[in-house]
Design a protein around this motif. Structure first.
Motif, short mmCIF file in Angstrom:
data_model
loop_
_atom_site.label_atom_id
_atom_site.label_comp_id
_atom_site.label_asym_id
_atom_site.label_seq_id
_atom_site.Cartn_x
_atom_site.Cartn_y
_atom_site.Cartn_z
N ILE A 51 26.14 -18.01 -27.75
CA ILE A 51 25.72 -16.61 -27.61
C ILE A 51 24.56 -16.45 -26.62
N PRO A 52 23.51 -17.30 -26.65
CA PRO A 52 22.45 -17.15 -25.64
C PRO A 52 22.99 -17.27 -24.21
N LEU A 53 23.93 -18.18 -23.99
CA LEU A 53 24.52 -18.30 -22.66
C LEU A 53 25.35 -17.07 -22.31
N PHE A 54 26.00 -16.48 -23.31
CA PHE A 54 26.78 -15.27 -23.06
C PHE A 54 25.88 -14.11 -22.66
N VAL A 55 24.71 -14.01 -23.29
CA VAL A 55 23.76 -12.97 -22.91
C VAL A 55 23.30 -13.16 -21.47
N LYS A 56 23.05 -14.41 -21.10
CA LYS A 56 22.68 -14.70 -19.70
C LYS A 56 23.83 -14.34 -18.76
N GLN A 57 25.04 -14.58 -19.19
CA GLN A 57 26.20 -14.24 -18.37
C GLN A 57 26.27 -12.73 -18.11
N ILE A 58 26.04 -11.94 -19.16
CA ILE A 58 26.08 -10.48 -19.02
C ILE A 58 25.00 -10.02 -18.04
N LYS A 59 23.79 -10.56 -18.18
CA LYS A 59 22.70 -10.17 -17.29
C LYS A 59 22.99 -10.59 -15.85
N ALA A 60 23.52 -11.81 -15.69
CA ALA A 60 23.83 -12.29 -14.34
C ALA A 60 24.92 -11.45 -13.70
N THR A 61 25.91 -11.05 -14.49
CA THR A 61 26.99 -10.22 -13.95
C THR A 61 26.46 -8.87 -13.49
N ARG A 62 25.58 -8.27 -14.28
CA ARG A 62 24.99 -6.99 -13.89
C ARG A 62 24.14 -7.12 -12.63
N ASN A 63 23.35 -8.18 -12.56
CA ASN A 63 22.53 -8.39 -11.37
C ASN A 63 23.40 -8.59 -10.13
N MET A 64 24.49 -9.31 -10.28
CA MET A 64 25.39 -9.51 -9.14
C MET A 64 26.02 -8.20 -8.69
N GLN A 65 26.36 -7.33 -9.64
CA GLN A 65 26.91 -6.03 -9.29
C GLN A 65 25.88 -5.19 -8.55
N ALA A 66 24.63 -5.23 -9.01
CA ALA A 66 23.58 -4.45 -8.36
C ALA A 66 23.25 -4.97 -6.97
N LEU A 67 23.44 -6.28 -6.76
CA LEU A 67 23.09 -6.88 -5.47
C LEU A 67 24.22 -6.80 -4.44
N GLN A 68 25.38 -6.38 -4.85
CA GLN A 68 26.51 -6.39 -3.92
C GLN A 68 26.27 -5.57 -2.65
N PRO A 69 25.72 -4.34 -2.73
CA PRO A 69 25.46 -3.61 -1.47
C PRO A 69 24.51 -4.35 -0.53
N LYS A 70 23.45 -4.97 -1.10
CA LYS A 70 22.50 -5.71 -0.25
C LYS A 70 23.16 -6.97 0.33
N MET A 71 23.97 -7.63 -0.47
CA MET A 71 24.66 -8.82 0.02
C MET A 71 25.64 -8.47 1.15
N LYS A 72 26.31 -7.34 0.99
CA LYS A 72 27.24 -6.90 2.03
C LYS A 72 26.49 -6.58 3.32
N ALA A 73 25.30 -5.95 3.19
CA ALA A 73 24.50 -5.63 4.37
C ALA A 73 24.05 -6.91 5.09
N ILE A 74 23.68 -7.92 4.32
CA ILE A 74 23.27 -9.20 4.91
C ILE A 74 24.45 -9.86 5.64
N GLN A 75 25.62 -9.81 5.04
CA GLN A 75 26.80 -10.39 5.67
C GLN A 75 27.14 -9.69 6.97
N GLU A 76 27.00 -8.36 6.99
CA GLU A 76 27.28 -7.63 8.22
C GLU A 76 26.22 -7.89 9.29
N ARG A 77 24.99 -8.04 8.87
CA ARG A 77 23.91 -8.22 9.84
C ARG A 77 23.93 -9.60 10.47
#
Length: 366
Positions: A51-77
């Motif tokens: 369960i502790p690892l699952f909680v980390k998974q949920i947080k990591a998934t949310r952070n990855m979703q929030a970072l997608q626009p910035k990651m895409k901008a870096i890839q384009e740049r």
């Protein structure tokens, strides 16, 4: 593999034996209920520990979703500089405290137990003792059936092997097909629930396309590889899929991703119960915006003739339209043209329309 995972065989077999001893108090020790529930309990125990690892998974998934626009901008740049692109990505992960591997931790942590259980059941199918499963427990496990299918057989096993364990090939294949279908459906529903309810749909990112692809790939993988799993492993994997589905439903309902459909539904539930305290300024701003939207009127649709007439057209008291001519003269209400006026076609050159003529210059010829 036996050398590397050997110690884990003892751990898995010991846990199964302990649960089997407990369930033997309620069921026949050679029954499928005693051995099947032992495998289910093994799954529950492992998932509780994860369960502790699952909680980390949920947080990591949310952070990855929030970072997608910035990651895409870096890839384009830095699309022409792969090294700089990687450096900027690592810098972004470090600044936000995001670990891309965190979303895979529960699967990676569970994989050794899955492989160990597979090998333990494979040893049982071959009539070999393993770990804490001695000869008497081995004979008992080989006699255990779940809905007529032995725990140690596979979909592709021969009829002779199945008959030796006291079953028929038809029973084995029916049970394995049903369990594989349930595994695939539970995996598909779990992934679809994540995509439709717990993702901010206002932001379109490559991460969403990746998750959508996995939603169809994982069920197909279960269907393909499931025919090579013993029935006991199918019980393990179906149980862990159902656990994941229920655990995810609980997390999405209680702590959804901001901006997602589940988040909107949660806010509505809290608002209906009076537990959601909103900012008074925000509420007032919403009321003003709704009032302005309601007061806004759409322009009336006009016919082509009215649009061509434009502002020069006017309505008479009787509702008829009086259109002014190009020279500014207006048509009377009775529809008859004024005397002395006329269109530009009927007027002679050199004469003023609808008024006295201009006197000729003395030098001009009469």
């Amino acid at each position: 593999m036996d050398t590397i995972l050997g110690p884990l065989y003892y751990v898995v077999s010991w846990i199964i034996v302990q649960f089997h001893s407990f369930y033997s108090l309620m069921f026949n020790e050679d029954s499928g209920w005693a051995w099947g529930l032992s495998i289910v309990s093994l799954v529950v125990l492992i998932r509780i520990c994860l369960i502790p690892l699952f909680v980390k998974q949920i947080k990591a998934t949310r952070n990855m979703q929030a970072l997608q626009p910035k990651m895409k901008a870096i890839q384009e740049r830095y699309k022409s500089d792969r090294q700089r692109q990687s450096e900027e990505m690592m810098k972004l992960y470090k600044e936000t405290g995001t670990n891309p591997l965190s979303s895979c931790l529960p699967i990676l942590a569970q994989s050794p137990f899955f492989i160990a259980l597979y090998q333990v059941l494979n040893h049982i199918a071959q009539g070999k003792t393993v770990g804490f499963i001695n000869q008497s427990l081995l004979d008992s496990a080989r006699e255990a059936h779940i809905f007529g299918a032995p725990l140690s057989v596979k979909f592709l096993d021969s009829a002779s092997k199945v008959e030796k364990l006291g079953s028929t090939l038809t029973d084995v294949r029916v049970v394995t097909v049903v369990m594989i279908v349930l595994m695939s459906l539970s995996q598909f529903y779990t992934q679809r629930q994540l995509m439709t309810k717990n993702v901010d749909l206002s932001v379109k990112t490559p991460f969403m396309q990746q998750q959508k692809m996995l939603m169809y790939v994982f069920p197909i993988m279960f269907a393909v590889f499931g025919i090579n799993f013993p029935v006991g492993v199918l019980v393990y994997w179906l149980t862990t899929n159902v656990w994941t589905m229920g655990q995810q439903m609980f997390i999405i309902r209680r702590n959804p991703t901001p901006g997602s459909l589940a988040y909107t539904q949660r806010q509505e539930r809290l608002r209906a119960k009076g537990k959601l305290k909103e900012d008074p300024a925000e509420v007032e701003a919403k009321k003003v915006a709704e009032a302005a939207r309601a007061a806004r009127q759409q322009p009336k649709r006009q016919t082509k003739s009215k649009r061509q007439t434009g502002p020069s057209a006017s309505q008479t008291p009787g509702g008829r339209t009086r259109a002014s001519s190009g020279n500014g003269a207006k048509e009377p209400e009775d529809g008859k043209p004024q005397q002395g006026g006329g269109s530009s076609r009927g007027a002679k050159s050199g004469q003023r329309k609808g008024g006295p003529q201009r006197p000729k210059h003395p030098s001009s010829k009469k």
